[in-house]
Design a protein around this motif. Structure first.
Motif, short mmCIF file in Angstrom:
data_model
loop_
_atom_site.label_atom_id
_atom_site.label_comp_id
_atom_site.label_asym_id
_atom_site.label_seq_id
_atom_site.Cartn_x
_atom_site.Cartn_y
_atom_site.Cartn_z
N ILE A 325 1.55 28.32 4.48
CA ILE A 325 1.21 27.98 5.85
C ILE A 325 2.42 26.74 5.98
O ILE A 325 3.17 26.34 6.56
CB ILE A 325 -0.29 26.69 5.47
CG1 ILE A 325 -1.36 28.01 5.64
CG2 ILE A 325 -0.30 26.34 6.70
CD1 ILE A 325 -2.26 28.11 6.31
N THR A 335 -0.28 22.88 12.07
CA THR A 335 -0.90 23.24 10.49
C THR A 335 -2.25 24.11 10.61
O THR A 335 -3.16 24.39 10.61
CB THR A 335 -0.82 22.79 8.93
OG1 THR A 335 -1.88 22.04 9.58
CG2 THR A 335 0.12 22.31 9.02
N PHE A 338 -3.60 27.18 11.52
CA PHE A 338 -3.63 28.54 9.59
C PHE A 338 -4.32 27.19 8.65
O PHE A 338 -4.46 28.80 7.87
CB PHE A 338 -2.54 28.02 9.77
CG PHE A 338 -1.25 29.02 10.27
CD1 PHE A 338 -1.30 29.85 10.94
CD2 PHE A 338 -0.11 28.28 10.71
CE1 PHE A 338 -0.29 30.52 11.94
CE2 PHE A 338 0.52 28.82 11.59
CZ PHE A 338 0.36 30.03 11.64
#
Lengths: 437, 308
Positions: A325, A335, A338
């Motif tokens: 990630i 982020t 994800f």
């Protein structure tokens, strides 16, 4: 050229020398200990206060059974009207007034007993009063009905079913609690470790991207090596932090208890009082014995080995995902999209562990989820104290290792492409495409 | 083996996007090679293939006669276009770490760093953190890191961006000195004029294809336009211009002179020599300026793209 040790060393030293890391390492136990000390101090203050409970027993049946203790003293009123008694308690700032109606020879029931107070009374106090009155009245009733109390007492049988596995291993109910605590602790520890240090790995990957050093580095080392070095280095830093926390925590704990004169282990909480009362009872003493044997009955070797293996496997699995990630995005705010697929199985695992494993450690749900790689480390760790066949543990571990290798391969692919991608917020579709590059 | 680096038919696709299409280049040992082309042409991808950061879909790369493998990482020094250093790490520590990754021992790295830091007059930065340095200072450190392990092949991607003119010159001199000591250098840039004077050989990359490569002088000869830039002092500029227009193909030229001269670009035919032109001109006035127009790499590039 194997640069892995070099990378691990750098990652470790950078983490450990980092100012916020040092501050967190030394401040966290201080904060926790300070918090515990405050709570302990406050509860001691609380328990030092003596509650004065006034009793107006117009029936005259129970007025002599109340014995003052350290925290509660009883004030028995005689021949006074309820209204006068209420006023008296109010003026004298007593804790409350227990009133028992005069039922002139009849049976006392719940509706005849009332507790009057300014604020709603403490739960433990009320249940204490209830049990005292209850047992006294029961006793009186039995005598009145001509039941031989001594005989009755002698006739009571206490049953504690012995538990024994087919292999001849003895267990007890207390075992289950111990197992639960051990399993839960192991699972929760893994959960915390993944979240704290997984994030740290992710941030460290992002940092390399934003400082643009990444291309210099990967012209010298393979991305997989860099990724593994990061994961291992950060984990070692994490373990260091944990160990320091434990050592510092125990030292501070003893210092605080010395200074404040609070014996933490003997904190006078209502629960502890109950335990203490129970301790005098030989039956409960036997149960304590059970707890000790329960501890020794735990499959300790298996537990420790499995803990280490599943902990490492589970942690590596998740941290490689965190690294992927970090490689896929440019900054931490990106982020979020994800993070969900990582957090979901992790939280699921903990919930399954708490709700299903307790109820039925070898049921279908617990068993299935202790094989699915993303949930297996946590769920299996919670199951193992209850005794899981070795073949299941090995199979689950193999699945975990297999999926760990797949994840590392997958993460390395994303990592390899992602670390050189700037300015784009990738979608899942693009991530899949990267794997083919 | 005269070529240090041989790239044979390298192709690279990113999904449907073709980044490199059957590109072949050879770089002679000890030369300075210019990898030129506009942004997005595929230069950086090619460099990443040479650095083994990106694996080619097809084609092969040979370094010093050997197929490229992991051990060659120590033979290459790479200064990427996207460059940076760990911000919170100290300069000395960081340089040693990066040198170790390139295979130097800690002691050797320290020794060489000391030499370079003295040479570039940056010795007192050793214990500073990168975030305390200016961008130009960090670039110097980056340069030292690139060359410290004395690689056979040095690759500079847009090397002079971010340097002030004084430091750019300093770095340029250092690069030339490294070449003298036996290193082979690749310059990659889209600002072709910036490295033209340095390069022995060049390759032009355009839209993933190599459209031209070879010795820079040969290429210039090949693209020679047979045109001369002249300046003549005469009292009768109009007449002269008319006469010249009859004999040659001319166009207005623009350059700085001291007097008000007739300034022209004169293109010669195949059978005409510059001496004939000069003789004709000297008869008509005072020649103050006579220069063969050599096409710049930029001009050559534009022409080559058109021809393709």
């Amino acid at each position: 050229m194997n640069h892995l040790p070099l990378i691990i060393k750098r990652e470790y030293l950078t983490k450990v020398k980092n100012k916020s890391f040092i501050i967190m390492t030394f401040l966290s136990p201080l904060i926790v200990i300070a918090f515990v000390a405050i709570v302990a101090y406050l509860s001691q203050l609380n328990s030092d206060k003596v509650r004065v409970v006034t009793i107006l027993d117009e029936s005259g049946l129970v007025k002599n059974i109340f014995k003052s203790t350290k925290n509660t003293s009883y004030n028995i009123l005689e021949s006074m009207s309820l209204e006068d008694a209420k006023n008296l308690v109010k003026i004298s700032n007593g804790y409350g007034l227990l009133h028992i109606e005069d039922i002139s020879g009849g049976k006392i029931e719940s509706k005849n007993i009332t507790f009057y107070s300014e604020e709603s009374p403490s739960l433990t106090l009320i249940s204490g009063l209830e049990s005292q009155i209850q047992s006294e009245l029961t006793l009186q009733n039995r005598i009145k009905e001509g039941i031989d109390v001594e005989k009755l007492k002698a006739s009571i049988v206490n049953i504690e079913i012995n538990q024994e596995s087919f292999e001849g291993e003895k267990t007890s109910k207390a075992d289950s609690v111990i197992k639960l605590i051990f399993g839960g602790l192991a699972g929760y520890l893994l959960f915390m470790f993944i979240i704290i240090y997984g994030n740290m790995i992710m941030r460290s990957v992002i940092e390399e991207k934003t400082s643009r050093i990444i291309e210099v580095i990967i012209s010298s080392v393979k991305p997989v090596q860099l990724m593994l070095g990061k994961i291992i280095g950060t984990s070692l830093a994490g373990i260091t932090q944990f160990v320091i926390w434990i050592i510092l925590g125990s030292i501070l704990m003893s210092i605080v208890s010395l200074i404040l004169g609070i014996d933490m282990a003997q904190m006078q909480t209502p629960q502890q009082q109950i335990i203490e009362q129970a301790m005098e009872n030989p039956e409960v003493n036997a149960q304590l014995q059970n707890i000790l044997t329960g501890f020794y009955n735990l499959p300790l070797t298996n537990l420790i080995v499995a803990f280490i293996l599943f902990f490492i496997g589970g942690y590596l699995l998740y941290s490689s995902l965190y690294a992927a990630i970090g490689a896929a995005v440019d900054n931490e705010t990106d982020t979020q999209q994800f993070m969900l697929p990582i957090m979901l199985p992790l939280i699921l695992a903990v919930y399954i562990g708490i709700f299903t494993v307790i109820e039925d450690p070898h049921g279908t749900v617990s068993t299935v989820f202790s094989f699915i790689p993303l949930t297996s480390p946590v769920v299996m760790l919670m199951r193992i104290p209850f005794g899981v066949p070795i073949w299941q543990q090995v199979l689950s571990l193999l699945v975990l290792i297999g999926s760990f290798m797949f994840t590392v391969w997958f993460a390395a692919k994303i990592y390899r492409v992602g670390i050189l991608m700037y300015g784009k917020k990738p979608s899942y579709k693009e991530l899949i495409k990267w794997i083919k590059y | 083996m005269n070529n240090l680096l041989e790239v044979n038919g390298v192709s690279k696709y990113f999904g449907d996007f073709r980044a490199l299409n059957d590109v072949s280049i050879s770089i002679p040992k000890g030369s300075i090679f210019g990898l030129l082309g506009p942004n997005g042409a595929g230069k950086t991808t090619l460099i990443r293939v040479i650095n083994q950061i990106t694996m080619p879909d097809s084609g092969s790369v040979f370094l010093d006669g050997e197929s490229l493998s992991q051990k060659h990482i120590e033979d290459i020094g790479y200064l990427p276009e996207e460059r940076g250093l760990y911000k919170s790490m100290k300069v000395g520590e960081q340089c040693i770490y990066l040198a170790q990754l390139k295979g130097l021992s800690k002691a050797e790295a320290k020794k060489r760093l000391k030499y370079w830091f003295e040479r570039l007059d940056i010795g007192d930065w050793w214990n500073k953190k990168i975030q305390e340095l200016s961008k130009g200072m960090a670039q110097k450190i980056q340069f030292v890191v690139t060359v410290l392990h004395e690689p056979k092949l040095l690759i500079f991607d847009e090397p002079f961006s971010g340097f002030d003119p004084i430091n750019a010159n300093l770095i340029k001199d250092e690069i030339l000195r490294l070449r003298e000591n036996g290193a082979t250098v690749i310059f990659s840039t889209h600002r072709m004029e910036s490295v033209e004077e340095l390069c022995d050989d060049i390759a032009l990359i355009h839209e993933s294809n190599k459209i031209l490569d070879g010795n820079l002088v040969d290429i210039k000869r090949q693209f020679k336009i047979n045109t001369y830039e002249v300046g003549i002092r005469t009292n009768n500029q109009n007449d002269l211009e008319k006469d010249l227009a009859d004999k040659f193909s001319i166009s207005k030229a623009n350059f700085k002179t001291l007097e008000d001269e007739l300034k022209l670009n004169i293109k010669l035919q195949e059978n005409e020599t510059p001496n004939e032109l000069l003789r004709y001109l000297t008869e008509r006035g005072d020649v103050s300026h006579f220069v063969e127009l050599i096409p710049s790499v930029n001009d050559i590039f534009i022409k080559a793209v058109k021809n393709n």
